[in-house]
Write a protein that holds these residues in place. Structure first.
Motif, mmCIF file in Angstrom:
data_model
loop_
_atom_site.group_PDB
_atom_site.id
_atom_site.type_symbol
_atom_site.label_atom_id
_atom_site.label_comp_id
_atom_site.label_asym_id
_atom_site.label_seq_id
_atom_site.Cartn_x
_atom_site.Cartn_y
_atom_site.Cartn_z
ATOM 1 N N GLY A 105 0.821 -1.229 0.000
ATOM 2 C CA GLY A 105 0.000 0.000 0.000
ATOM 3 C C GLY A 105 0.840 1.256 0.000
ATOM 4 O O GLY A 105 0.600 2.175 -0.794
ATOM 5 N N THR A 106 1.861 1.311 0.878
ATOM 6 C CA THR A 106 2.654 2.554 0.966
ATOM 7 C C THR A 106 3.465 2.754 -0.324
ATOM 8 O O THR A 106 3.599 3.874 -0.808
ATOM 9 N N LEU A 107 3.977 1.645 -0.862
ATOM 10 C CA LEU A 107 4.779 1.772 -2.091
ATOM 11 C C LEU A 107 3.916 2.263 -3.264
ATOM 12 O O LEU A 107 4.341 3.126 -4.036
ATOM 13 N N LEU A 108 2.703 1.732 -3.358
ATOM 14 C CA LEU A 108 1.810 2.163 -4.439
ATOM 15 C C LEU A 108 1.480 3.651 -4.311
ATOM 16 O O LEU A 108 1.511 4.386 -5.303
ATOM 17 N N SER A 109 1.206 4.091 -3.087
ATOM 18 C CA SER A 109 0.834 5.504 -2.896
ATOM 19 C C SER A 109 2.011 6.404 -3.222
ATOM 20 O O SER A 109 1.866 7.411 -3.913
ATOM 21 N N SER A 110 3.207 6.048 -2.725
ATOM 22 C CA SER A 110 4.338 6.953 -2.943
ATOM 23 C C SER A 110 4.752 6.962 -4.424
ATOM 24 O O SER A 110 5.127 8.003 -4.961
ATOM 25 N N ALA A 111 4.645 5.805 -5.078
ATOM 26 C CA ALA A 111 5.015 5.762 -6.504
ATOM 27 C C ALA A 111 4.033 6.578 -7.336
ATOM 28 O O ALA A 111 4.432 7.309 -8.252
ATOM 29 N N THR A 112 2.746 6.477 -7.016
ATOM 30 C CA THR A 112 1.737 7.244 -7.758
ATOM 31 C C THR A 112 1.977 8.738 -7.544
ATOM 32 O O THR A 112 1.909 9.538 -8.483
ATOM 33 N N HIS A 113 2.335 9.082 -6.309
ATOM 34 C CA HIS A 113 2.643 10.479 -5.984
ATOM 35 C C HIS A 113 3.854 10.950 -6.799
ATOM 36 O O HIS A 113 3.886 12.050 -7.347
ATOM 37 N N LYS A 114 4.863 10.070 -6.903
ATOM 38 C CA LYS A 114 6.080 10.414 -7.661
ATOM 39 C C LYS A 114 5.746 10.713 -9.132
ATOM 40 O O LYS A 114 6.414 11.510 -9.790
ATOM 41 N N LEU A 115 4.713 10.050 -9.636
ATOM 42 C CA LEU A 115 4.300 10.293 -11.033
ATOM 43 C C LEU A 115 3.374 11.501 -11.140
ATOM 44 O O LEU A 115 2.783 11.744 -12.195
ATOM 45 N N GLY A 116 3.221 12.224 -10.056
ATOM 46 C CA GLY A 116 2.395 13.438 -10.078
ATOM 47 C C GLY A 116 0.921 13.115 -10.233
ATOM 48 O O GLY A 116 0.160 13.924 -10.756
ATOM 49 N N ASN A 117 0.514 11.909 -9.790
ATOM 50 C CA ASN A 117 -0.894 11.481 -9.899
ATOM 51 C C ASN A 117 -1.434 11.677 -11.324
ATOM 52 O O ASN A 117 -2.592 12.049 -11.523
ATOM 53 N N ALA A 118 -0.570 11.465 -12.326
ATOM 54 C CA ALA A 118 -0.983 11.606 -13.737
ATOM 55 C C ALA A 118 -2.085 10.593 -14.058
ATOM 56 O O ALA A 118 -2.147 9.540 -13.414
ATOM 57 N N PRO A 119 -2.943 10.894 -15.087
ATOM 58 C CA PRO A 119 -4.004 9.944 -15.429
ATOM 59 C C PRO A 119 -3.408 8.581 -15.797
ATOM 60 O O PRO A 119 -2.423 8.519 -16.535
ATOM 61 N N GLY A 120 -3.965 7.541 -15.277
ATOM 62 C CA GLY A 120 -3.466 6.188 -15.589
ATOM 63 C C GLY A 120 -2.261 5.783 -14.770
ATOM 64 O O GLY A 120 -1.814 4.635 -14.833
ATOM 65 N N ALA A 121 -1.713 6.738 -13.966
ATOM 66 C CA ALA A 121 -0.479 6.439 -13.227
ATOM 67 C C ALA A 121 -0.688 5.299 -12.242
ATOM 68 O O ALA A 121 0.111 4.367 -12.169
ATOM 69 N N ARG A 122 -1.786 5.373 -11.495
ATOM 70 C CA ARG A 122 -2.027 4.352 -10.465
ATOM 71 C C ARG A 122 -2.094 2.954 -11.108
ATOM 72 O O ARG A 122 -1.508 1.996 -10.629
ATOM 73 N N GLN A 123 -2.807 2.877 -12.254
ATOM 74 C CA GLN A 123 -2.957 1.579 -12.919
ATOM 75 C C GLN A 123 -1.596 1.039 -13.376
ATOM 76 O O GLN A 123 -1.277 -0.136 -13.199
ATOM 77 N N ASP A 124 -0.772 1.924 -13.953
ATOM 78 C CA ASP A 124 0.542 1.477 -14.438
ATOM 79 C C ASP A 124 1.452 1.080 -13.282
ATOM 80 O O ASP A 124 2.194 0.088 -13.364
ATOM 81 N N VAL A 125 1.382 1.834 -12.195
ATOM 82 C CA VAL A 125 2.194 1.512 -11.021
ATOM 83 C C VAL A 125 1.780 0.141 -10.470
ATOM 84 O O VAL A 125 2.617 -0.697 -10.122
#
Ligand SMILES: C[S@@+](CC[C@H](N)C(=O)[O-])C[C@H]1O[C@@H](n2cnc3c(N)ncnc32)[C@H](O)[C@@H]1O
Length: 288
Positions: free
Chosen positions: A14-34
């Motif tokens: 959970g923490t890794l997914l949140s921080s990685a998505t944040h690192k991508l600037g919450n761009a569209p589709g970022a969460r799915q790709d992460v």
């Protein structure tokens, strides 16, 4: 800053997914790709990540994930990082030797299926097959047809052949050839091609993500039409009477491509639009 530091000394799913998505600037589709990248590293399905968000991750896993994330941020297509891509209803093995199949190319498949009867033996030729995406989709949908896939790249042919085998498509085969050179005269009822069609003149203004894909698969002379000219001219002699040629092209090339079909004597010329309503595939029938 490494995302594991951003997250927590003892990272969890959970923490890794949140921080990685944040690192991508919450761009569209970022969460799915992460999620796709982390599921790949953990060798689980994406849904498994939701079932165990507290699962702790060891340092090796976090480091491998971080390397993939950095490559992704640098523009490497996700298919090259995971080694697969979905196309039509198929999951294909993908390597950096081939173009990542695009959703717009499914228009080429749908338009070809329109013209291939389901109960008759038909010979279909797929030029510039890359991963074998178009050929595999046609072979799967039309088990009665024989699909000959070709590409100039030996690595692409080997990959296409692996995909046909893994997908259990005995009616598809890949050969190495420079466009029509190895294809016998008058042997096909239908030819599909998604050739390189970007003009070298457009190169400076292009999305930098394209730099990771094989340049031979993308660029075709200054105006992008060099390979389409060869294919449209040479396909005529390889088609049987009333056979069809279908080519994918750039969304601003429809008029020029229709003109090439007309000049070479094709009939029933028509251009189909992609999901964004852009002209994308032109087809014509060889009447002689
Ligand atoms: C745009 S990619 C299409 C790949 C695949 N058909 C797809 O839709 O994902 C173009 C393909 O044409 C191949 N190609 C380029 N020049 C060629 C030539 N002269 N003869 C045969 N194949 C060629 C490239 O190797 C590449 O695999």
């Amino acid at each position: 800053m490494p995302i594991t530091e951003l997250a927590d000394a003892r990272a969890s799913v959970g923490t890794l997914l949140s921080s990685a998505t944040h690192k991508l600037g919450n761009a569209p589709g970022a969460r799915q790709d992460v999620e796709t990248l982390l599921a790949h590293v953990l060798e689980v399905r994406r849904t498994a990540l939701y079932l165990a968000p507290e699962r702790p991750l060891d340092e090796n896993t976090s480091a491998t994930f971080e390397q993939l994330l950095d490559a992704y941020i640098d523009g490497v297509p996700i298919a090259y990082l995971t080694g697969w891509a979905d196309f039509w209803s198929l999951r294909l093995e993908i390597t950096s030797a081939v173009l990542v199949p695009r959703p717009d190319t499914e228009i080429l498949v749908a338009s070809a299926l329109d013209l291939i009867p389901s109960q008759t033996d038909t010979t279909v030729i797929d030029l510039g097959t890359g991963s074998g995406a178009v050929a595999a989709a046609l072979a799967q949908e039309r088990p009665q047809a024989f699909v000959l896939a070709s590409d100039r790249s030996a690595a692409a042919c080997a990959l296409a052949q692996r995909n046909f085998k893994r997908l259990e498509l005995p009616n598809a085969n890949a050969i190495r050839a420079d466009w029509m050179r190895a294809i016998a005269v008058g042997c096909g009822e239908l030819i599909t091609a998604n050739p390189p069609y970007i003009g070298l003149d457009e190169r400076p203004s292009l999305d930098s993500g394209l730099r990771h894909e094989p340049q031979d698969a993308l660029f075709s002379g200054r105006d992008g039409l060099q390979d389409l000219r060869i294919i449209i001219s040479a396909a005529a002699s390889r088609l049987r009477k009333d056979g069809w040629l279908l080519v994918e092209h750039g969304y601003e090339q429809g008029r020029a491509v229709r003109e090439l079909f007309r000049c070479h004597g094709y009939a029933r010329i028509e251009t189909l639009r992609d999901l964004n309503q852009h002209e994308r595939v032109t087809r014509g029938c060889w009447p002689k």
